[in-house]
Scaffold this motif. Structure first.
Motif, PDB file in Angstrom:
ATOM      1  N   GLN A  26       0.788  -1.227   0.000  1.00  0.00           N
ATOM      2  CA  GLN A  26       0.000   0.000   0.000  1.00  0.00           C
ATOM      3  C   GLN A  26       0.826   1.286   0.000  1.00  0.00           C
ATOM      4  N   GLU A  27       2.138   1.197   0.023  1.00  0.00           N
ATOM      5  CA  GLU A  27       2.980   2.393   0.004  1.00  0.00           C
ATOM      6  C   GLU A  27       4.032   2.256  -1.090  1.00  0.00           C
ATOM      7  N   PRO A  28       3.591   2.179  -2.357  1.00  0.00           N
ATOM      8  CA  PRO A  28       4.540   1.938  -3.444  1.00  0.00           C
ATOM      9  C   PRO A  28       5.335   3.174  -3.867  1.00  0.00           C
ATOM     10  N   GLY A  29       4.890   4.343  -3.467  1.00  0.00           N
ATOM     11  CA  GLY A  29       5.530   5.579  -3.931  1.00  0.00           C
ATOM     12  C   GLY A  29       6.936   5.769  -3.403  1.00  0.00           C
ATOM     13  N   LYS A  30       7.581   6.770  -3.962  1.00  0.00           N
ATOM     14  CA  LYS A  30       8.914   7.157  -3.507  1.00  0.00           C
ATOM     15  C   LYS A  30       8.781   8.001  -2.249  1.00  0.00           C
ATOM     16  N   ASN A  31       9.870   8.139  -1.505  1.00  0.00           N
ATOM     17  CA  ASN A  31       9.837   8.883  -0.247  1.00  0.00           C
ATOM     18  C   ASN A  31       9.284  10.290  -0.413  1.00  0.00           C
ATOM     19  N   ASP A  32       9.656  10.970  -1.495  1.00  0.00           N
ATOM     20  CA  ASP A  32       9.197  12.354  -1.663  1.00  0.00           C
ATOM     21  C   ASP A  32       7.741  12.451  -2.114  1.00  0.00           C
ATOM     22  N   GLU A  33       7.080  11.314  -2.317  1.00  0.00           N
ATOM     23  CA  GLU A  33       5.670  11.304  -2.700  1.00  0.00           C
ATOM     24  C   GLU A  33       4.740  11.015  -1.522  1.00  0.00           C
ATOM     25  N   ILE A  34       5.289  10.597  -0.403  1.00  0.00           N
ATOM     26  CA  ILE A  34       4.473  10.136   0.722  1.00  0.00           C
ATOM     27  C   ILE A  34       3.599  11.248   1.289  1.00  0.00           C
ATOM     28  N   ILE A  35       4.149  12.407   1.540  1.00  0.00           N
ATOM     29  CA  ILE A  35       3.362  13.503   2.129  1.00  0.00           C
ATOM     30  C   ILE A  35       2.231  13.915   1.191  1.00  0.00           C
ATOM     31  N   ASN A  36       2.488  13.992  -0.115  1.00  0.00           N
ATOM     32  CA  ASN A  36       1.415  14.332  -1.054  1.00  0.00           C
ATOM     33  C   ASN A  36       0.342  13.246  -1.063  1.00  0.00           C
ATOM     34  N   GLY A  37       0.741  11.997  -0.930  1.00  0.00           N
ATOM     35  CA  GLY A  37      -0.238  10.918  -0.851  1.00  0.00           C
ATOM     36  C   GLY A  37      -1.147  11.076   0.357  1.00  0.00           C
ATOM     37  N   ILE A  38      -0.564  11.471   1.480  1.00  0.00           N
ATOM     38  CA  ILE A  38      -1.351  11.701   2.697  1.00  0.00           C
ATOM     39  C   ILE A  38      -2.270  12.910   2.512  1.00  0.00           C
TER      40      ILE A  38
END
Length: 139
Positions: A26-38
């Motif tokens: 459920q967390e396939p994105g890159k580290n710099d994409e995590i906050i935008n995903g949230i």
């Protein structure tokens, strides 16, 4: 988590968040994409984590290459369940009885950084307040 921190801003509490892709991928994105995903996806609606929440890079919390921090906290606190799930749904090896079973497991550490309590995914952050108050009261 924001509600807990904002309603109890007087407490010396800091939240360390460790994204992980080992649970249902459920967390396939890159580290710099995590906050935008949230912010835009889950929970979405412009959600911004409280300033007392610090996000780390994605890490492995179970298996051969698990982060040593998680090896330590898992060994320090008993598991929250007797069974951890179906091995077909797990993306790590070896599987241990102390492994985290899903996203949003929580550990409470005291002021010295010693793991004291472990919670599964089910309780929301505000339900942890009694344990947090006990830890803060231990001066």
């Amino acid at each position: 988590m924001n509600a807990l921190l904002q309603q109890n801003s007087h407490l010396p509490v800091t939240v360390l968040a460790f994204p992980c892709n080992q649970f249902g991928l459920q967390e396939p994105g890159k580290n710099d994409e995590i906050i935008n995903g949230i912010k835009y996806v889950r929970p979405g609606h412009g959600y911004v984590p409280d300033e007392k929440i610090y996000f780390f890079s994605k890490t492995k919390v179970n298996g051969m290459n698990e982060n040593p921090l998680f090896s330590n906290v898992k060994e320090s606190c008993p598991p929250t369940k007797d069974t951890i799930g179906d091995t077909n749904d797990m993306y790590w090896n070896p599987i241990k009885s102390t492994d985290l079973t899903w996203n949003f497991n929580k550990f409470l550490l005291d002021k010295q950084g010693i793991p004291r309590f472990r919670f599964g995914s089910s309780p929301n952050a505000t339900e942890l307040l009694p344990w947090i108050l006990d830890l803060v009261a231990e001066d």
